[in-house]
Design a protein around this motif. Structure first.
Motif, mmCIF file in Angstrom:
data_model
loop_
_atom_site.group_PDB
_atom_site.id
_atom_site.type_symbol
_atom_site.label_atom_id
_atom_site.label_comp_id
_atom_site.label_asym_id
_atom_site.label_seq_id
_atom_site.Cartn_x
_atom_site.Cartn_y
_atom_site.Cartn_z
ATOM 1 N N VAL A 37 0.873 -1.180 0.000
ATOM 2 C CA VAL A 37 0.000 0.000 0.000
ATOM 3 C C VAL A 37 0.901 1.218 0.000
ATOM 4 O O VAL A 37 1.856 1.291 0.778
ATOM 5 C CB VAL A 37 -0.924 0.018 1.243
ATOM 6 C CG1 VAL A 37 -1.818 1.256 1.219
ATOM 7 C CG2 VAL A 37 -1.768 -1.247 1.313
ATOM 8 N N PHE A 38 0.637 2.169 -0.874
ATOM 9 C CA PHE A 38 1.488 3.357 -0.963
ATOM 10 C C PHE A 38 0.647 4.561 -1.355
ATOM 11 O O PHE A 38 -0.497 4.422 -1.791
ATOM 12 C CB PHE A 38 2.624 3.133 -1.975
ATOM 13 C CG PHE A 38 2.175 2.826 -3.367
ATOM 14 C CD1 PHE A 38 2.168 3.812 -4.347
ATOM 15 C CD2 PHE A 38 1.752 1.535 -3.719
ATOM 16 C CE1 PHE A 38 1.752 3.527 -5.639
ATOM 17 C CE2 PHE A 38 1.345 1.244 -5.011
ATOM 18 C CZ PHE A 38 1.338 2.242 -5.974
ATOM 19 N N THR A 39 1.197 5.753 -1.182
ATOM 20 C CA THR A 39 0.480 6.977 -1.513
ATOM 21 C C THR A 39 1.206 7.730 -2.612
ATOM 22 O O THR A 39 2.437 7.687 -2.713
ATOM 23 C CB THR A 39 0.313 7.878 -0.279
ATOM 24 O OG1 THR A 39 1.602 8.257 0.213
ATOM 25 C CG2 THR A 39 -0.444 7.136 0.823
ATOM 26 N N VAL A 40 0.423 8.419 -3.437
ATOM 27 C CA VAL A 40 0.954 9.115 -4.608
ATOM 28 C C VAL A 40 0.392 10.537 -4.647
ATOM 29 O O VAL A 40 -0.823 10.712 -4.483
ATOM 30 C CB VAL A 40 0.563 8.387 -5.914
ATOM 31 C CG1 VAL A 40 1.189 9.063 -7.120
ATOM 32 C CG2 VAL A 40 0.949 6.919 -5.864
ATOM 33 N N PRO A 41 1.219 11.546 -4.880
ATOM 34 C CA PRO A 41 0.686 12.897 -5.091
ATOM 35 C C PRO A 41 -0.201 12.903 -6.339
ATOM 36 O O PRO A 41 0.192 12.387 -7.390
ATOM 37 C CB PRO A 41 1.929 13.762 -5.298
ATOM 38 C CG PRO A 41 3.066 12.952 -4.753
ATOM 39 C CD PRO A 41 2.686 11.520 -4.960
ATOM 40 N N LEU A 42 -1.382 13.461 -6.225
ATOM 41 C CA LEU A 42 -2.336 13.373 -7.330
ATOM 42 C C LEU A 42 -1.845 14.084 -8.579
ATOM 43 O O LEU A 42 -2.205 13.703 -9.699
ATOM 44 C CB LEU A 42 -3.690 13.945 -6.886
ATOM 45 C CG LEU A 42 -4.921 13.464 -7.649
ATOM 46 C CD1 LEU A 42 -5.079 11.953 -7.566
ATOM 47 C CD2 LEU A 42 -6.178 14.154 -7.132
ATOM 48 N N ASP A 43 -0.986 15.083 -8.416
ATOM 49 C CA ASP A 43 -0.526 15.811 -9.594
ATOM 50 C C ASP A 43 0.409 14.981 -10.473
ATOM 51 O O ASP A 43 0.722 15.384 -11.595
ATOM 52 C CB ASP A 43 0.121 17.142 -9.213
ATOM 53 C CG ASP A 43 1.300 17.003 -8.257
ATOM 54 O OD1 ASP A 43 1.778 15.864 -8.052
ATOM 55 O OD2 ASP A 43 1.743 18.029 -7.722
ATOM 56 N N VAL A 75 8.144 6.239 -8.121
ATOM 57 C CA VAL A 75 9.131 5.708 -7.183
ATOM 58 C C VAL A 75 8.780 6.214 -5.789
ATOM 59 O O VAL A 75 8.739 7.434 -5.556
ATOM 60 C CB VAL A 75 10.559 6.141 -7.558
ATOM 61 C CG1 VAL A 75 11.552 5.583 -6.537
ATOM 62 C CG2 VAL A 75 10.914 5.675 -8.958
ATOM 63 N N GLU A 76 8.525 5.298 -4.877
ATOM 64 C CA GLU A 76 8.192 5.675 -3.503
ATOM 65 C C GLU A 76 9.433 6.290 -2.861
ATOM 66 O O GLU A 76 10.484 5.650 -2.802
ATOM 67 C CB GLU A 76 7.751 4.431 -2.731
ATOM 68 C CG GLU A 76 6.700 4.716 -1.652
ATOM 69 C CD GLU A 76 7.281 5.463 -0.474
ATOM 70 O OE1 GLU A 76 6.570 6.290 0.106
ATOM 71 O OE2 GLU A 76 8.453 5.182 -0.126
ATOM 72 N N GLY A 115 12.103 3.546 -2.055
ATOM 73 C CA GLY A 115 12.705 3.338 -3.368
ATOM 74 C C GLY A 115 11.957 2.336 -4.221
ATOM 75 O O GLY A 115 12.392 2.021 -5.341
ATOM 76 N N ALA A 116 10.820 1.828 -3.717
ATOM 77 C CA ALA A 116 10.028 0.863 -4.491
ATOM 78 C C ALA A 116 9.472 1.535 -5.740
ATOM 79 O O ALA A 116 9.042 2.685 -5.695
ATOM 80 C CB ALA A 116 8.892 0.316 -3.635
#
Length: 201
Positions: free
Chosen positions: A135-141, A163-164, A168-169
């Motif tokens: 589970v990871f989070t991403v900036p919507l932009d 890239v998290e 670094g994933a």
């Protein structure tokens, strides 16, 4: 208004719950995905998952929490919230549902309804290892940036690489998930991405 309130107001114009549905879906299986949004340092982020490598379909793919509709589900929103709870431990009561977007037909001929909702920034996922490997989070932009361009293939498709920053994933986001993310980002950030088209995955 703050960032969250402005974003919620933008989605009101696209909320299919307020529109009369004219789409015939009775003959196709149905599914829902939840697009969980939250505000961090004044920016909108979304939470995404990577499917378990043990799954028979879509193993290792990046997606939003979601799945097929059960006969006991009241509606598409119920499906999205139930699946998110089962997959990552997100309680339905912790989701402020903002919008149900119009459904999309997947490449497997499944009607997929995206449900957009805000969750607490402090939410800590508890993934079900049978279904979710990360589970990871991403900036919507990310989804309306310079990498958001259709690939030169017979069937146009959006794809993104992320890239998290802490681990670094690397994650490759493509297909229906990428299209949903692009549409949500375009609405939430009120941006017209020139040269892009929306299409079925």
């Amino acid at each position: 208004m703050d960032v969250k309130e402005e974003t919620m107001a933008a989605f009101e114009l696209f909320d299919a719950r307020k529109q009369a549905s004219t789409i015939e879906v009775a003959e196709l299986p149905q599914a829902s995905v939840l697009v969980p949004l939250f505000v961090r340092s004044g920016k909108i982020h979304t939470l995404m998952t990577q499917r378990s490598e043990q799954l028979r379909v879509g193993a290792g793919e990046v997606c939003f929490p979601g799945g097929k509709r059960d006969p006991s589900d009241k509606d598409e929103v119920h499906t999205a919230l139930r699946e998110a709870h089962e997959e990552i431990g997100l309680l339905p009561g912790d989701v402020h549902v903002t919008c149900k977007l119009l459904p999309i037909i997947s490449k497997n001929a499944i009607i997929v309804t995206p449900v957009v909702g805000f969750i607490p920034e402090s939410f800590l996922a508890h993934p079900n290892p049978a279904e979710v490997s990360a589970v990871f989070t991403v900036p919507l932009d990310l989804f309306i940036g310079p990498t958001a361009s259709p690939k030169a293939t017979l069937v146009p498709s959006l794809s993104f690489d992320f890239v998290e920053p802490h681990t670094g994933a690397r994650y490759h986001i493509w297909g229906l998930t990428a299209m949903v993310a692009f549409v949500v980002a375009s609405i939430a950030l009120k941006t017209k991405a020139e040269g892009h088209e929306t299409f079925n995955a």
